[in-house]
Design a protein around this motif. Structure first.
Motif, PDB file in Angstrom:
ATOM      1  N   VAL A 178     113.816  50.158  19.728  1.00  0.00           N
ATOM      2  CA  VAL A 178     113.138  49.972  19.434  1.00  0.00           C
ATOM      3  C   VAL A 178     113.468  48.359  20.516  1.00  0.00           C
ATOM      4  O   VAL A 178     114.765  47.518  20.193  1.00  0.00           O
ATOM      5  N   PRO A 179     112.661  47.341  21.178  1.00  0.00           N
ATOM      6  CA  PRO A 179     113.179  46.917  22.734  1.00  0.00           C
ATOM      7  C   PRO A 179     114.047  45.978  21.753  1.00  0.00           C
ATOM      8  O   PRO A 179     114.787  44.461  22.145  1.00  0.00           O
ATOM      9  N   ASP A 180     112.950  44.944  20.968  1.00  0.00           N
ATOM     10  CA  ASP A 180     113.402  43.439  20.708  1.00  0.00           C
ATOM     11  C   ASP A 180     114.162  43.391  19.093  1.00  0.00           C
ATOM     12  O   ASP A 180     114.342  42.240  18.554  1.00  0.00           O
ATOM     13  N   TRP A 181     114.561  44.570  19.040  1.00  0.00           N
ATOM     14  CA  TRP A 181     114.995  44.847  17.242  1.00  0.00           C
ATOM     15  C   TRP A 181     116.103  44.027  17.317  1.00  0.00           C
ATOM     16  O   TRP A 181     116.605  42.946  16.502  1.00  0.00           O
ATOM     17  N   HIS A 182     116.761  43.391  18.439  1.00  0.00           N
ATOM     18  CA  HIS A 182     118.456  42.613  18.035  1.00  0.00           C
ATOM     19  C   HIS A 182     118.008  40.982  17.577  1.00  0.00           C
ATOM     20  O   HIS A 182     118.973  40.119  17.302  1.00  0.00           O
ATOM     21  N   GLU A 183     116.320  41.038  18.583  1.00  0.00           N
ATOM     22  CA  GLU A 183     116.237  39.399  18.067  1.00  0.00           C
ATOM     23  C   GLU A 183     115.692  39.038  16.451  1.00  0.00           C
ATOM     24  O   GLU A 183     115.578  38.274  15.964  1.00  0.00           O
ATOM     25  N   SER A 184     115.660  40.745  16.053  1.00  0.00           N
ATOM     26  CA  SER A 184     115.237  40.203  14.415  1.00  0.00           C
ATOM     27  C   SER A 184     116.319  39.606  13.343  1.00  0.00           C
ATOM     28  O   SER A 184     117.135  40.069  13.867  1.00  0.00           O
ATOM     29  N   ALA A 185     115.582  39.513  12.185  1.00  0.00           N
ATOM     30  CA  ALA A 185     117.014  39.035  11.211  1.00  0.00           C
ATOM     31  C   ALA A 185     117.679  40.055  10.477  1.00  0.00           C
ATOM     32  O   ALA A 185     119.301  40.045  11.066  1.00  0.00           O
ATOM     33  N   GLU A 186     117.019  41.455  10.828  1.00  0.00           N
ATOM     34  CA  GLU A 186     118.425  42.437  11.025  1.00  0.00           C
ATOM     35  C   GLU A 186     119.447  43.049  11.458  1.00  0.00           C
ATOM     36  O   GLU A 186     120.229  42.835  11.702  1.00  0.00           O
ATOM     37  N   GLY A 187     118.517  42.689  12.563  1.00  0.00           N
ATOM     38  CA  GLY A 187     119.309  42.961  13.763  1.00  0.00           C
ATOM     39  C   GLY A 187     119.880  41.955  14.700  1.00  0.00           C
ATOM     40  O   GLY A 187     121.059  42.207  14.398  1.00  0.00           O
ATOM     41  N   LYS A 188     120.074  40.988  13.784  1.00  0.00           N
ATOM     42  CA  LYS A 188     120.498  39.509  14.687  1.00  0.00           C
ATOM     43  C   LYS A 188     122.553  39.910  12.841  1.00  0.00           C
ATOM     44  O   LYS A 188     123.545  39.149  13.725  1.00  0.00           O
ATOM     45  N   GLU A 189     122.272  40.691  12.129  1.00  0.00           N
ATOM     46  CA  GLU A 189     122.900  40.609  11.279  1.00  0.00           C
ATOM     47  C   GLU A 189     124.174  42.044  11.241  1.00  0.00           C
ATOM     48  O   GLU A 189     125.860  41.461  10.926  1.00  0.00           O
ATOM     49  N   TYR A 190     123.207  43.486  12.275  1.00  0.00           N
ATOM     50  CA  TYR A 190     124.289  43.795  12.031  1.00  0.00           C
ATOM     51  C   TYR A 190     125.409  42.877  14.098  1.00  0.00           C
ATOM     52  O   TYR A 190     126.279  43.454  14.428  1.00  0.00           O
ATOM     53  N   LEU A 191     124.449  42.688  14.523  1.00  0.00           N
ATOM     54  CA  LEU A 191     125.153  41.465  16.246  1.00  0.00           C
ATOM     55  C   LEU A 191     126.751  40.878  15.851  1.00  0.00           C
ATOM     56  O   LEU A 191     127.135  40.707  16.433  1.00  0.00           O
ATOM     57  N   ALA A 192     126.184  40.394  14.527  1.00  0.00           N
ATOM     58  CA  ALA A 192     127.733  39.682  13.815  1.00  0.00           C
ATOM     59  C   ALA A 192     128.370  40.651  14.089  1.00  0.00           C
ATOM     60  O   ALA A 192     129.467  39.732  14.294  1.00  0.00           O
ATOM     61  N   CYS A 193     128.403  41.510  14.131  1.00  0.00           N
ATOM     62  CA  CYS A 193     130.063  42.456  13.978  1.00  0.00           C
ATOM     63  C   CYS A 193     130.787  42.086  15.312  1.00  0.00           C
ATOM     64  O   CYS A 193     131.998  43.073  15.913  1.00  0.00           O
ATOM     65  N   ILE A 194     129.494  42.253  16.469  1.00  0.00           N
ATOM     66  CA  ILE A 194     130.208  42.028  17.893  1.00  0.00           C
ATOM     67  C   ILE A 194     130.867  40.629  18.090  1.00  0.00           C
ATOM     68  O   ILE A 194     130.610  40.191  19.180  1.00  0.00           O
ATOM     69  N   LEU A 195     130.325  39.697  17.117  1.00  0.00           N
ATOM     70  CA  LEU A 195     130.539  38.759  17.768  1.00  0.00           C
ATOM     71  C   LEU A 195     131.502  37.465  16.574  1.00  0.00           C
ATOM     72  O   LEU A 195     131.587  37.935  15.485  1.00  0.00           O
ATOM     73  N   ARG A 196     132.290  36.452  17.243  1.00  0.00           N
ATOM     74  CA  ARG A 196     132.961  35.693  15.990  1.00  0.00           C
ATOM     75  C   ARG A 196     132.416  34.332  16.461  1.00  0.00           C
ATOM     76  O   ARG A 196     132.695  33.940  18.067  1.00  0.00           O
ATOM     77  N   LYS A 197     132.040  33.634  16.136  1.00  0.00           N
ATOM     78  CA  LYS A 197     131.583  32.452  15.792  1.00  0.00           C
ATOM     79  C   LYS A 197     130.912  32.030  17.321  1.00  0.00           C
ATOM     80  O   LYS A 197     131.140  31.583  17.861  1.00  0.00           O
ATOM     81  N   ASN A 198     129.458  33.040  17.055  1.00  0.00           N
ATOM     82  CA  ASN A 198     128.875  32.489  18.479  1.00  0.00           C
ATOM     83  C   ASN A 198     129.879  33.144  19.905  1.00  0.00           C
ATOM     84  O   ASN A 198     128.934  33.021  20.640  1.00  0.00           O
TER      85      ASN A 198
END
Length: 258
Positions: free
Chosen positions: A12-32
């Motif tokens: 799903v190409p734009d999933w990383h922009e969804s609320a669910e996707g951003k929740e998962y992306l948080a694990c590869i980010l630290r304070k943006n």
């Protein structure tokens, strides 16, 4: 190898922009800011989140100066070198990327281990290329839109580097696309290449990454948005290839130009 899947048919190409996707992306980010992972490290997810990890080795190939090191820096969320310095020896870069499978709605954490080796080292030491190619799942072939010779060298590289690995994924990336007004590679030549080789061809920019409010720190989320199409493209091709190899999907042989 199997014919490449249509873009967006596996991931799903734009999933990383969804609320669910951003929740998962948080694990590869630290304070943006992007987290940097070593070879033995991995993202930490909440215990309630069950997610499988798919690991792949990817060899990045291209003439000196086309932007291999700069691309890997962008993919990992690191500063892009201001001046060109050829990579000495072999350099590895680990990038994690969560993605959602279209067919099952399942989220998979993709672990990409990129291998890069300087052109001089490859020519000087005979063992370098076999080491980089050993158990490689995918090859990324880079050319620069501002260097015609790097584009003309692609067929030779495809045969020399990936010729003995028919089961590996192959993708082509054109760097410095933001300098397209000064391109040495017109659109008609890209179209002819795609038609002849039937390989995915992506484009990336060489502009510096966007910054946070302090003006110094790279904006991790903005950086991910800039390179999401590359990481999704890799995830899509590699997952599809695994499904074909496992007999879960029909494979179509690719016609390779002679």
């Amino acid at each position: 190898m199997a014919r490449p899947p249509a873009p967006g048919s596996v991931i799903v190409p734009d999933w990383h922009e969804s609320a669910e996707g951003k929740e998962y992306l948080a694990c590869i980010l630290r304070k943006n800011r992007r987290r940097v992972f070593g070879l033995l490290e991995r993202p930490v997810l909440p215990p309630s989140v069950a997610i499988d990890t798919a690991s792949y080795k990817i060899f990045v190939s291209g003439k000196s100066g086309v932007g291999k090191t700069a691309l890997l820096a962008k993919l990992a969320g690191l500063e892009v070198p201001v001046a060109h310095h050829e990579t000495t020896g072999i350099q590895t870069t680990v990038v994690f990327w969560p993605a959602k499978l279209r067919a099952s709605n399942r989220v998979v954490m993709f672990r990409f281990e990129f291998w890069d080796c300087g052109e001089s080292a490859l020519k000087k030491f005979d063992h370098m290329l076999p080491t980089c190619k050993e158990k490689t799942d995918a090859f990324l072939f880079l050319f620069s839109f501002t260097d015609r010779a790097s584009f003309d060298d692609l067929p030779g590289q495809l045969a020399r580097v990936a010729g003995e690995a028919p089961g590996a994924v192959r993708m082509v990336i054109g760097s410095k696309f933001d300098q397209y007004m000064h391109t040495d590679v017109p659109e008609r030549d890209l179209t002819a290449f795609r038609q002849a080789w039937e390989l995915p061809l992506l484009r990336v920019k060489s502009v510096p990454g966007r910054r946070l409010a302090d003006g110094r720190t790279l904006d991790g989320r903005a950086g991910l948005a800039d390179i999401a199409h590359v990481l999704n493209g890799l995830a899509e091709q590699l997952w599809h290839q695994d499904q074909v190899a496992a007999g879960l999907l029909p494979g179509t042989s690719e016609n390779i130009p002679s």
